[in-house]
Scaffold this active site. Structure first.
Site, PDB file in Angstrom:
ATOM      1  N   GLU A  55      25.196  -7.576  26.597  1.00 34.19           N
ATOM      2  CA  GLU A  55      24.492  -6.809  25.543  1.00 34.19           C
ATOM      3  C   GLU A  55      25.458  -6.276  24.487  1.00 34.19           C
ATOM      4  OE1 GLU A  55      21.001  -7.865  26.092  1.00 34.19           O
ATOM      5  OE2 GLU A  55      21.615  -6.645  24.418  1.00 34.19           O
TER       6      GLU A  55
HETATM    7  C1  LIG Z   1      25.767 -12.221  33.927  1.00 33.73           C
HETATM    8  C2  LIG Z   1      25.613 -12.417  32.454  1.00 33.73           C
HETATM    9  C3  LIG Z   1      24.348 -12.339  31.899  1.00 33.73           C
HETATM   10  C4  LIG Z   1      24.187 -12.536  30.529  1.00 33.73           C
HETATM   11  N1  LIG Z   1      22.922 -12.549  29.998  1.00 33.73           N
HETATM   12  C5  LIG Z   1      22.745 -12.955  28.717  1.00 33.73           C
HETATM   13  C6  LIG Z   1      21.434 -13.180  28.191  1.00 33.73           C
HETATM   14  O1  LIG Z   1      20.422 -12.985  28.877  1.00 33.73           O
HETATM   15  N2  LIG Z   1      21.329 -13.625  26.915  1.00 33.73           N
HETATM   16  C7  LIG Z   1      22.400 -13.864  26.125  1.00 33.73           C
HETATM   17  O2  LIG Z   1      22.234 -14.279  24.990  1.00 33.73           O
HETATM   18  N3  LIG Z   1      23.667 -13.659  26.590  1.00 33.73           N
HETATM   19  C8  LIG Z   1      23.854 -13.220  27.856  1.00 33.73           C
HETATM   20  N4  LIG Z   1      25.115 -13.038  28.355  1.00 33.73           N
HETATM   21  C9  LIG Z   1      26.256 -13.248  27.478  1.00 33.73           C
HETATM   22  C10 LIG Z   1      26.941 -11.948  27.074  1.00 33.73           C
HETATM   23  O3  LIG Z   1      26.125 -11.209  26.223  1.00 33.73           O
HETATM   24  C11 LIG Z   1      28.297 -12.339  26.445  1.00 33.73           C
HETATM   25  O4  LIG Z   1      29.121 -12.769  27.504  1.00 33.73           O
HETATM   26  C12 LIG Z   1      28.918 -11.170  25.688  1.00 33.73           C
HETATM   27  O5  LIG Z   1      28.196 -10.892  24.524  1.00 33.73           O
HETATM   28  C13 LIG Z   1      30.373 -11.476  25.294  1.00 33.73           C
HETATM   29  O6  LIG Z   1      30.500 -12.721  24.682  1.00 33.73           O
HETATM   30  P1  LIG Z   1      31.613 -13.742  25.211  1.00 33.73           P
HETATM   31  O7  LIG Z   1      31.420 -13.881  26.694  1.00 33.73           O
HETATM   32  O8  LIG Z   1      31.550 -14.970  24.415  1.00 33.73           O
HETATM   33  O9  LIG Z   1      32.970 -13.004  24.994  1.00 33.73           O
HETATM   34  P2  LIG Z   1      33.836 -13.041  23.645  1.00 33.73           P
HETATM   35  O10 LIG Z   1      32.971 -12.791  22.470  1.00 33.73           O
HETATM   36  O11 LIG Z   1      34.673 -14.272  23.642  1.00 33.73           O
HETATM   37  O12 LIG Z   1      34.763 -11.768  23.846  1.00 33.73           O
HETATM   38  C14 LIG Z   1      35.961 -11.771  24.622  1.00 33.73           C
HETATM   39  C15 LIG Z   1      36.697 -10.444  24.379  1.00 33.73           C
HETATM   40  O13 LIG Z   1      37.061 -10.348  22.992  1.00 33.73           O
HETATM   41  C16 LIG Z   1      36.525  -9.162  22.420  1.00 33.73           C
HETATM   42  N5  LIG Z   1      36.091  -9.447  21.051  1.00 33.73           N
HETATM   43  C17 LIG Z   1      35.360 -10.498  20.619  1.00 33.73           C
HETATM   44  N6  LIG Z   1      35.151 -10.391  19.306  1.00 33.73           N
HETATM   45  C18 LIG Z   1      35.737  -9.253  18.892  1.00 33.73           C
HETATM   46  C19 LIG Z   1      35.846  -8.574  17.642  1.00 33.73           C
HETATM   47  N7  LIG Z   1      35.284  -9.031  16.537  1.00 33.73           N
HETATM   48  N8  LIG Z   1      36.539  -7.413  17.601  1.00 33.73           N
HETATM   49  C20 LIG Z   1      37.087  -6.877  18.714  1.00 33.73           C
HETATM   50  N9  LIG Z   1      37.019  -7.476  19.921  1.00 33.73           N
HETATM   51  C21 LIG Z   1      36.343  -8.643  20.008  1.00 33.73           C
HETATM   52  C22 LIG Z   1      35.359  -8.773  23.325  1.00 33.73           C
HETATM   53  O14 LIG Z   1      35.079  -7.371  23.263  1.00 33.73           O
HETATM   54  C23 LIG Z   1      35.845  -9.221  24.684  1.00 33.73           C
HETATM   55  O15 LIG Z   1      36.647  -8.219  25.261  1.00 33.73           O
HETATM   56  C24 LIG Z   1      25.305 -12.798  29.710  1.00 33.73           C
HETATM   57  C25 LIG Z   1      26.589 -12.849  30.285  1.00 33.73           C
HETATM   58  C26 LIG Z   1      26.736 -12.688  31.629  1.00 33.73           C
HETATM   59  C27 LIG Z   1      28.117 -12.830  32.212  1.00 33.73           C
END
Ligand SMILES: Cc1cc2nc3c(=O)[nH]c(=O)nc-3n(C[C@H](O)[C@H](O)[C@H](O)COP(=O)(O)OP(=O)(O)OC[C@H]3O[C@@H](n4cnc5c(N)ncnc54)[C@H](O)[C@@H]3O)c2cc1C
Length: 591
Positions: A439
């Protein structure tokens, strides 16, 4: 160990921590009374403790089964879901015209806490559905709502929220899922989504997927995203389930925790395109999705509170039973329950205080949502809307962190047994760990707080909130009650730190934004320890006014102020002085 809803703490936070009592007195919720609210909470507590709670471990140990594109949830899961939805819990706040009960968000917040305390893997499904109901009610067209909304409200069908793709996580604007106009008002959706909570399952016959996608002629980034309702089964003219839509779950993830909830990779359009119906206008999907995400963010904060509560209950029970060592003066032949050791006391008090502080912040956010919806005039509603917007990232990120912190303390209280799966303490920590990630990660929440929420109304929202916190500090100082110890002094300093850090950050937005971004996460924590301390103090003051049984509330507020709010000064320094050390340290990371 199962879960007992802490109705007294929840009721106290609602009544005296958030201002629900005056809101009821002013008629914000018509003729709804605190007795009505307590009756609903009592029923919810029974459902959470007796029906959902016992399944928590079953879900963790069995996980979900994926076979030929179908997902089977753990034994007992479907029966529990049926009984929960038949109790009307899914549509507690939904509009009456669609089968909901139109009750306050703040009441639902306490219920969401209980579902997730009982089992976070269970609670995460309804959490998404409730958020979808809000977005769909606000932005869906009337014919679409007539076809789909009621079954979503009753919980006969569950919703999913589909943003994430392999290259588009925090950066939602990078998503590539395509939507093509079909010429008949519908769209053909093609693409892949990952990590989709309850993307496929056996709890309901139909699943309503809320999918973000991009039209071929859409502008780049978030301005070119549209939101579509893409049902698993399309409907016949009479509303019965018809053809299976062109979408499927490709796989389920193997995760650190939340084993009972399926997290799916979804494929749309193997056979030419899944049929989708637009929600809102083309290219305005992010606005619709924000309605959904804001509710979901508060709910994820409540997951943190719920898991913290459950971990605390378990640790307290263990600490009363487990005997080790002696306290001063004890005969050599005896051993003391570990709860009597000051270091264990400190851990347990931290767990209680952090949980109640996060709980009250979340409930206060929910009450602001109610005031934004039902408040007296337009100006009052706008003010409340800004208050809710300001507090939402705090509620999400602070409480999600508290969930992890408290669950980790819970493991520590158990000693070696905490690391052994048998006690269940480890499951709480594994489950809690997702809340700071999904989220919108907590880092993204902190950035949202600093760059978008502090400037709201030219800084009026944060100024009004600081004023409220100062009012609580004045009231604490005016009591002069020695039982409050250093509470007044610590809170006064904490609010002053929050104020200085806020002004420093606001002055940096724009040209020196990178400095503000470097301090965003410590600022959010500073906000949490200052506001959390004040909200606990407000409850202590109410307890003092009420007379008997005030001691535990005073002790909790004092503990938080003297052990957590006192950290505000250091956090202020990190925000104001720490940025150059972060921004100028590339040598460390490239070494
Ligand atoms: C169990 C589970 C359930 C989920 N359910 C859903 C769902 O129902 N629907 C859905 O759409 N998604 C879902 N997700 C996805 C989840 O919302 C994403 O994993 C989350 O938004 C982070 O995206 P990412 O994993 O690509 O991490 P990334 O965006 O790659 O982030 C990696 C790190 O970099 C940091 N970062 C990234 N961009 C920036 C920035 N601009 N400035 C500062 N720091 C930054 C982040 O804070 C994080 O620490 C789920 C994930 C899991 C694991």
């Amino acid at each position: 160990m199962t879960y007992n809803a802490p109705l007294a703490d929840m009721g106290f936070a609602l009544k005296y921590g958030t201002g629900l009592a005056p809101a009821l007195a002013e008629g914000l919720f018509g003729d709804l009374t605190m007795d009505d609210i307590e009756a609903v909470l009592g029923e919810a507590g029974r459902m959470a403790g007796e029906v959902i709670g016992p399944l928590n471990r079953v879900g963790d140990q069995n996980g979900v089964t994926f076979k030929d594109g179908a997902v089977t949830t753990a034994p007992g899961w479907k029966a529990a879901y049926d009984s929960w939805r038949k109790g009307g819990w899914n549509g507690l706040t939904a509009p009456g015209e669609w089968g909901g009960q139109g009750l306050p968000q703040v009441l639902n917040a306490a219920c969401v806490e209980m579902w997730n305390a009982a089992s976070m893997a269970f609670g995460v499904g309804p959490l998404v559905s409730m958020s979808a109901i809000d977005a769909f009610s606000a932005h869906g067209s009337e014919p679409l709502k007539r076809a789909y909304l009621e079954k979503l409200v009753t919980g006969e069908w569950i919703a999913t929220m589909q943003l994430t793709e392999p290259q588009a996580g925090s950066d939602v604007g990078a998503l590539r899922t395509r939507a093509e106009r079909a010429g008949d008002g519908t769209y053909r959706i093609k693409g892949q989504k990952i990590f989709i909570t309850y993307g496929e399952h056996d709890l309901t016959e139909n699943i309503l997927h809320f999918v973000l996608a991009r039209l071929p002629d859409a502008p780049p980034g978030t301005r070119g995203i549209s939101l579509f309702l893409v049902p698993k089964f399309l409907l016949n003219a009479d509303g019965s389930l018809g053809k299976r839509n062109d979408l499927r779950a490709h796989s389920v993830e193997h995760k650190l925790g939340l084993h009972g909830s399926p997290t799916c990779t979804m494929i749309f359009g193997d056979e030419g395109g899944a049929t989708g119906f637009i929600i809102g206008e083309e290219n305005s999907g992010m606005a619709c999705m924000f309605t959904m995400m804001n509710r979901a963010r508060l709910a994820v904060g409540l997951q943190g509170v719920g898991i913290a509560e459950r971990a605390t209950q378990q640790a307290l029970a263990y600490a009363r039973e487990r005997r080790q060592g002696r306290i001063p003066g004890m005969p050599a032949t005896e051993s003391a329950p570990i709860i009597e050791h000051p270091d264990v006391k400190r851990m347990l008090l931290s767990m209680r205080a952090l949980t109640q502080a996060a709980r009250t912040i979340c409930y206060a956010t929910a009450l602001a949502l109610d005031e934004a919806e039902r408040g007296g005039d337009k100006a009052a509603r706008q003010k409340a809307h800004d208050r809710a917007s300001l507090l939402t990232p705090l509620a999400k990120a602070f409480s999600a962190d508290i969930g992890v912190e408290v669950a980790s303390l819970g493991v520590q209280v158990h000693g070696g047994m905490g690391f052994i799966e048998e006690t269940g303490a480890a499951q709480h920590l594994r489950d809690a760990r997702i809340a700071p990630i999904y989220e919108g990660t907590n880092g993204i929440q902190a950035i949202d707080l600093v760059t978008r929420k502090l400037p709201l109304g030219g800084g009026a929202a944060i100024e009004a909130y600081l004023g409220e916190l100062r009012g609580i500090v004045e009231a604490v100082n005016a009591t002069n009650d020695p039982a409050l110890g250093w509470t007044g002094v610590r809170l006064e300093d904490a609010v002053a730190s929050l104020e200085r850090a806020t002004r420093w950050l606001l002055a940096r937005l724009g040209k020196e934004a990178d400095q503000a971004l470097a301090g965003a996460s410590p600022y959010l924590r500073l906000f949490g320890v200052a506001a959390g301390g004040c909200l606990l103090a407000r409850q202590a003051l109410a307890a003092l006014r009420l007379g008997p049984d005030a001691a535990p509330r005073i002790a909790l507020a004092r503990f938080f102020a003297e052990n957590y709010s006192v950290q505000a000064g250091a956090l202020e320094r990190i925000v104001i002085e720490g940025a150059p050390g972060v921004l100028g340290a590339d040598a460390v990371l490239s070494a």
